[in-house]
Design a protein around this motif. Structure first.
Motif, PDB file in Angstrom:
ATOM      1  N   GLY A 307       0.813  -1.212   0.000  1.00  0.00           N
ATOM      2  CA  GLY A 307       0.000   0.000   0.000  1.00  0.00           C
ATOM      3  C   GLY A 307       0.846   1.261   0.000  1.00  0.00           C
ATOM      4  O   GLY A 307       0.522   2.246  -0.677  1.00  0.00           O
ATOM      5  N   ALA A 308       1.937   1.235   0.764  1.00  0.00           N
ATOM      6  CA  ALA A 308       2.826   2.401   0.817  1.00  0.00           C
ATOM      7  C   ALA A 308       3.442   2.675  -0.542  1.00  0.00           C
ATOM      8  O   ALA A 308       3.495   3.824  -1.012  1.00  0.00           O
ATOM      9  CB  ALA A 308       3.916   2.175   1.868  1.00  0.00           C
ATOM     10  N   LEU A 309       3.901   1.614  -1.211  1.00  0.00           N
ATOM     11  CA  LEU A 309       4.514   1.782  -2.521  1.00  0.00           C
ATOM     12  C   LEU A 309       3.504   2.280  -3.542  1.00  0.00           C
ATOM     13  O   LEU A 309       3.805   3.152  -4.372  1.00  0.00           O
ATOM     14  CB  LEU A 309       5.123   0.459  -2.970  1.00  0.00           C
ATOM     15  N   ALA A 310       2.280   1.752  -3.468  1.00  0.00           N
ATOM     16  CA  ALA A 310       1.230   2.212  -4.383  1.00  0.00           C
ATOM     17  C   ALA A 310       0.937   3.691  -4.170  1.00  0.00           C
ATOM     18  O   ALA A 310       0.762   4.447  -5.137  1.00  0.00           O
ATOM     19  CB  ALA A 310      -0.039   1.382  -4.186  1.00  0.00           C
ATOM     20  N   GLY A 311       0.884   4.111  -2.914  1.00  0.00           N
ATOM     21  CA  GLY A 311       0.642   5.518  -2.620  1.00  0.00           C
ATOM     22  C   GLY A 311       1.732   6.416  -3.159  1.00  0.00           C
ATOM     23  O   GLY A 311       1.460   7.472  -3.755  1.00  0.00           O
ATOM     24  N   VAL A 312       2.978   6.011  -2.987  1.00  0.00           N
ATOM     25  CA  VAL A 312       4.105   6.804  -3.470  1.00  0.00           C
ATOM     26  C   VAL A 312       4.084   6.879  -5.000  1.00  0.00           C
ATOM     27  O   VAL A 312       4.312   7.945  -5.589  1.00  0.00           O
ATOM     28  CB  VAL A 312       5.440   6.217  -2.963  1.00  0.00           C
ATOM     29  N   VAL A 313       3.800   5.748  -5.654  1.00  0.00           N
ATOM     30  CA  VAL A 313       3.709   5.751  -7.118  1.00  0.00           C
ATOM     31  C   VAL A 313       2.584   6.679  -7.576  1.00  0.00           C
ATOM     32  O   VAL A 313       2.753   7.460  -8.527  1.00  0.00           O
ATOM     33  CB  VAL A 313       3.481   4.321  -7.649  1.00  0.00           C
ATOM     34  N   GLY A 314       1.445   6.612  -6.905  1.00  0.00           N
ATOM     35  CA  GLY A 314       0.323   7.471  -7.273  1.00  0.00           C
ATOM     36  C   GLY A 314       0.653   8.943  -7.124  1.00  0.00           C
ATOM     37  O   GLY A 314       0.295   9.765  -7.981  1.00  0.00           O
ATOM     38  N   VAL A 315       1.332   9.288  -6.039  1.00  0.00           N
ATOM     39  CA  VAL A 315       1.747  10.678  -5.837  1.00  0.00           C
ATOM     40  C   VAL A 315       2.672  11.116  -6.962  1.00  0.00           C
ATOM     41  O   VAL A 315       2.527  12.209  -7.530  1.00  0.00           O
ATOM     42  CB  VAL A 315       2.441  10.835  -4.466  1.00  0.00           C
ATOM     43  N   GLY A 316       3.633  10.263  -7.312  1.00  0.00           N
ATOM     44  CA  GLY A 316       4.567  10.614  -8.371  1.00  0.00           C
ATOM     45  C   GLY A 316       3.890  10.797  -9.714  1.00  0.00           C
ATOM     46  O   GLY A 316       4.149  11.778 -10.435  1.00  0.00           O
ATOM     47  N   VAL A 317       3.005   9.864 -10.066  1.00  0.00           N
ATOM     48  CA  VAL A 317       2.307   9.955 -11.354  1.00  0.00           C
ATOM     49  C   VAL A 317       1.439  11.204 -11.399  1.00  0.00           C
ATOM     50  O   VAL A 317       1.420  11.939 -12.405  1.00  0.00           O
ATOM     51  CB  VAL A 317       1.458   8.693 -11.593  1.00  0.00           C
ATOM     52  N   THR A 318       0.716  11.474 -10.319  1.00  0.00           N
ATOM     53  CA  THR A 318      -0.153  12.650 -10.281  1.00  0.00           C
ATOM     54  C   THR A 318       0.650  13.934 -10.368  1.00  0.00           C
ATOM     55  O   THR A 318       0.267  14.879 -11.066  1.00  0.00           O
ATOM     56  CB  THR A 318      -0.994  12.649  -8.988  1.00  0.00           C
ATOM     57  N   LEU A 319       1.770  13.978  -9.664  1.00  0.00           N
ATOM     58  CA  LEU A 319       2.621  15.167  -9.697  1.00  0.00           C
ATOM     59  C   LEU A 319       3.144  15.424 -11.106  1.00  0.00           C
ATOM     60  O   LEU A 319       3.079  16.550 -11.611  1.00  0.00           O
ATOM     61  CB  LEU A 319       3.792  14.991  -8.730  1.00  0.00           C
TER      62      LEU A 319
END
Length: 349
Positions: A307-319
């Motif tokens: 879940g942590a990795l998914a959240g970080v990936v999502g933040v990066g993609v959105t940014l």
């Protein structure tokens, strides 16, 4: 309030998609006027922050949770047009990568969560600023109120779309009562998050808050005779780099760590759909086999790490996506604002 495929029929979903597309086109044009120098990267950061905070479901009633929608918050921070684009980028990322919100229902979700919340939240925000005393406290109070009302407004928008194209026989009045009732409670959480965030940014970088422009009280100094004294010119704005780095660190902590402790109960729409039987029309998401579906990274065995990795990936993609769109808009505005591009090129030769 991410509507899955199947809740709203295809015809109404297509109509909502057309309306959402028109709103986004208008927002793309309006955002060019809102984006000043250096604002595009900060607007991308706002999109990433909203993505991260939407992962933090908070309990609102027995067996029900809520999460930030973010339209009012984004509009106050970066402007209504840019804010609408920020939330739209978040919804696109969630739907295509995380299977959160149906693909055929994407227009419904943009209409609900990006268009409605931004228009209602920012509209009330500006109306309150017109009557409240000038100052940062009024900005925070108006942001609180705008966010509070924007969530049940989105619930009403969903009810209207359900009345036009709902795929179950649940009475519209039943849906309206259930949706507005629970989303009034969720609106309180939305308002608190919005006010705390806006207040925090105002405390350290008030020049970066779009909704605070022109609200500062003028500083008037008087001499011994009572005559006004000249004041120094305002200091140039500081570089937003330090602020951006700090905000990004907070965003990553929220998405990669705090999200693990978020409430796991169904959100407002999911709970209403379960209780009233709307969910029997739900369809499987076309991206259900995505490597990031349900905010978990496929083949990572540890749930917390996944879940942590998914959240970080999502933040990066959105940014990256949000910043990219807004930087392009900023550059196009710069070219249009250049009155003599041909003459300058000729002089350079």
């Amino acid at each position: 309030m991410h509507v899955p495929d199947g809740f709203i029929d295809l015809q109404t979903s297509l109509a909502a998609g057309a309306a959402a597309t028109a709103a986004v086109v208008v927002a793309l044009r309006g955002a060019r006027r809102e984006l000043n120098e250096g604002a595009a990267p900060l607007a991308g950061l706002v999109a990433a922050f909203i993505f991260a905070v939407q992962m933090l479901n908070f309990p609102v009633a027995a067996g029900t949770s809520g999460h930030l929608l973010g339209g009012a918050l984004a509009a106050v921070l970066v402007g209504p047009y840019t804010g609408m684009l920020c939330v739209t980028v978040v919804l696109l990322t969630q739907s295509f990568l995380f299977a959160d919100g149906g693909l055929t229902a994407l227009g419904v979700n943009v209409t609900d969560m990006a268009v409605t919340t931004t228009l209602v939240g920012y509209g009330l925000f500006r109306a309150l600023l017109a009557i409240l005393p000038r100052g940062p406290r009024s900005v925070t109070v108006a942001a609180f109120a705008g966010a509070l009302v924007s969530v049940p407004a989105a619930a009403c928008a969903f009810t209207v779309l359900y009345a036009l194209g709902g795929t179950t026989d649940v009475a519209v009045g039943t849906v309206f009562a259930a949706m507005t009732g629970v989303h009034v409670l969720i609106g309180v959480g939305e308002a608190v998050i919005t006010a705390l965030t806006v207040g925090a940014v105002l405390a350290v970088r008030p020049d970066l808050v779009h909704g605070a422009r022109g609200t500062a009280r003028p500083l008037l100094l008087r001499g011994p005779s009572g005559q006004p004294l000249p004041t120094a010119a305002p200091a140039p704005s500081r570089s937003p780099r330090r602020f951006a780095v700090t905000a990004m660190a907070v965003t990553l902590v929220l998405a990669g760590f705090v999200s693990y402790y978020a409430a796991t109960t169904p959100d407002g729409l999911e709970k209403v759909a379960q209780d009233k039987g709307i969910d029997r029309a739900a369809e499987e998401h076309a991206a259900k086999d995505s490597p990031l579906a349900d905010y978990q990274v496929k083949d990572v065995g540890d749930e917390r790490a996944s879940g942590a990795l998914a959240g970080v990936v999502g933040v990066g993609v959105t940014l990256v996506a949000g910043t990219g769109v807004l930087v392009v808009l900023r550059r196009r505005r710069g070219r249009r604002d250049d009155p003599l591009p041909e003459a300058r090129r000729t002089e350079a030769v």
